[in-house]
Design an enzyme around this catalytic site. Structure first.
Site, PDB file in Angstrom:
ATOM      1  N   GLU A 259       0.934   3.928   1.787  1.00  0.00           N
ATOM      2  CA  GLU A 259       1.414   4.387   3.094  1.00  0.00           C
ATOM      3  C   GLU A 259       2.540   3.489   3.604  1.00  0.00           C
ATOM      4  O   GLU A 259       3.510   3.954   4.197  1.00  0.00           O
ATOM      5  CB  GLU A 259       0.279   4.383   4.131  1.00  0.00           C
ATOM      6  CG  GLU A 259      -0.918   5.254   3.782  1.00  0.00           C
ATOM      7  CD  GLU A 259      -2.031   4.450   3.128  1.00  0.00           C
ATOM      8  OE1 GLU A 259      -1.752   3.677   2.179  1.00  0.00           O
ATOM      9  OE2 GLU A 259      -3.190   4.600   3.540  1.00  0.00           O
TER      10      GLU A 259
ATOM     11  N   CYS B 142      -6.219   2.310   5.497  1.00  0.00           N
ATOM     12  CA  CYS B 142      -7.008   1.097   5.699  1.00  0.00           C
ATOM     13  C   CYS B 142      -6.603   0.482   7.044  1.00  0.00           C
ATOM     14  O   CYS B 142      -5.741   1.015   7.747  1.00  0.00           O
ATOM     15  CB  CYS B 142      -6.760   0.105   4.565  1.00  0.00           C
ATOM     16  SG  CYS B 142      -5.137  -0.688   4.675  1.00  0.00           S
TER      17      CYS B 142
ATOM     18  N   HIS C 136       0.851  -1.189   0.000  1.00  0.00           N
ATOM     19  CA  HIS C 136       0.000   0.000   0.000  1.00  0.00           C
ATOM     20  C   HIS C 136       0.891   1.244   0.000  1.00  0.00           C
ATOM     21  O   HIS C 136       2.036   1.206   0.492  1.00  0.00           O
ATOM     22  CB  HIS C 136      -0.905   0.019   1.239  1.00  0.00           C
ATOM     23  CG  HIS C 136      -2.064  -0.925   1.143  1.00  0.00           C
ATOM     24  ND1 HIS C 136      -3.175  -0.832   1.951  1.00  0.00           N
ATOM     25  CD2 HIS C 136      -2.287  -1.986   0.317  1.00  0.00           C
ATOM     26  CE1 HIS C 136      -4.036  -1.795   1.640  1.00  0.00           C
ATOM     27  NE2 HIS C 136      -3.520  -2.518   0.654  1.00  0.00           N
TER      28      HIS C 136
ATOM     29  N   CYS D 229      -2.723  -0.203   7.238  1.00  0.00           N
ATOM     30  CA  CYS D 229      -1.878   0.995   7.328  1.00  0.00           C
ATOM     31  C   CYS D 229      -2.128   1.737   8.640  1.00  0.00           C
ATOM     32  O   CYS D 229      -1.201   2.294   9.231  1.00  0.00           O
ATOM     33  CB  CYS D 229      -2.112   1.891   6.112  1.00  0.00           C
ATOM     34  SG  CYS D 229      -1.662   1.069   4.555  1.00  0.00           S
TER      35      CYS D 229
HETATM   36 ZN   LIG Z   1      -3.556   0.504   3.422  1.00  0.00          ZN
END
Ligand SMILES: [Zn+2]
Length: 197
Positions: free
Chosen positions: A87, A118, A85, A121
């Site tokens: 982040e 999410c 992801h 993260c």
């Molecule tokens: Zn994430």
């Protein structure tokens, strides 16, 4: 994009060349919170336009000066790795650049992310040593095009703030949401837990 090679015992996540070129430019200073978030949203947009991944971008800045430390985009599909992801990449690259798994030991650092974190993260943020998180679109905006943001505490902002991490939300939401919608419009892959690719 280089894939992880488990036989060599290495985990390699490589940023796309367009993003490497961007972060290697010197003197990337973003004085305002607004400009930092605009940069993260721009990364998400470029990731969609270059078709290098999902509609998410994030970057870590030195909080006082606004110096860009690292940048990430969503590379889950291309790198064959659900950890990739935006982040997570931005955080990991910042820690490696600064030589500390705890960013707070190196100074005062903040994350700007095009969409709220999410569940994964969000979990990574307190461990990272980040001291401030600035978010564009809502998690609900990602959910609206089909992305699952996972199980997050209802008061996730309060949970971070209790740990001394400042959270700034609802900034440039329309711009960040437009990137999500652009990705959906071009038929970008929406992957989710339990769904076979
Ligand atoms: Zn994430």
């Amino acid at each position: 994009v280089t894939r992880c090679d488990s036989r060599r015992g290495e985990m390699v996540l490589s940023l796309p060349p367009w993003l490497c070129a961007l972060v290697q430019q010197e003197d990337r200073v973003f004085a305002s919170t607004e400009s930092r978030l605009r940069f993260a949203i721009d990364l998400a947009r470029r990731n969609v336009e270059h078709r290098t991944g999902g509609p998410f971008g994030a970057a870590v800045f030195e909080a006082a000066s606004g110096t860009l430390v690292s940048a990430g985009v969503n590379l889950v599909e291309a790198s064959c790795c659900s950890l990739a992801h935006a982040e997570m990449l931005a955080i990991g690259l910042a820690q490696q650049a600064l030589g500390s798994y705890d960013l707070s030991a190196a100074g005062n650092y903040e994350l700007a992310t095009s969409v709220e974190p999410c569940a994964m993260c969000l979990g990574a943020i307190p461990w990272s040593g980040l001291q401030r998180v600035v978010c564009g679109a809502y998690g609900a905006d990602a959910a609206a095009i089909g992305f699952d943001e996972g199980a997050k505490p209802a008061d996730w902002v309060g949970a971070l703030q209790k740990r001394g991490i400042e959270v700034v939300r609802d900034q440039q939401r329309d711009e960040a949401r437009a990137v999500l919608q652009q990705y959906a419009a071009i038929g970008g892959l929406i992957y989710n837990p339990g769904q076979k690719p």
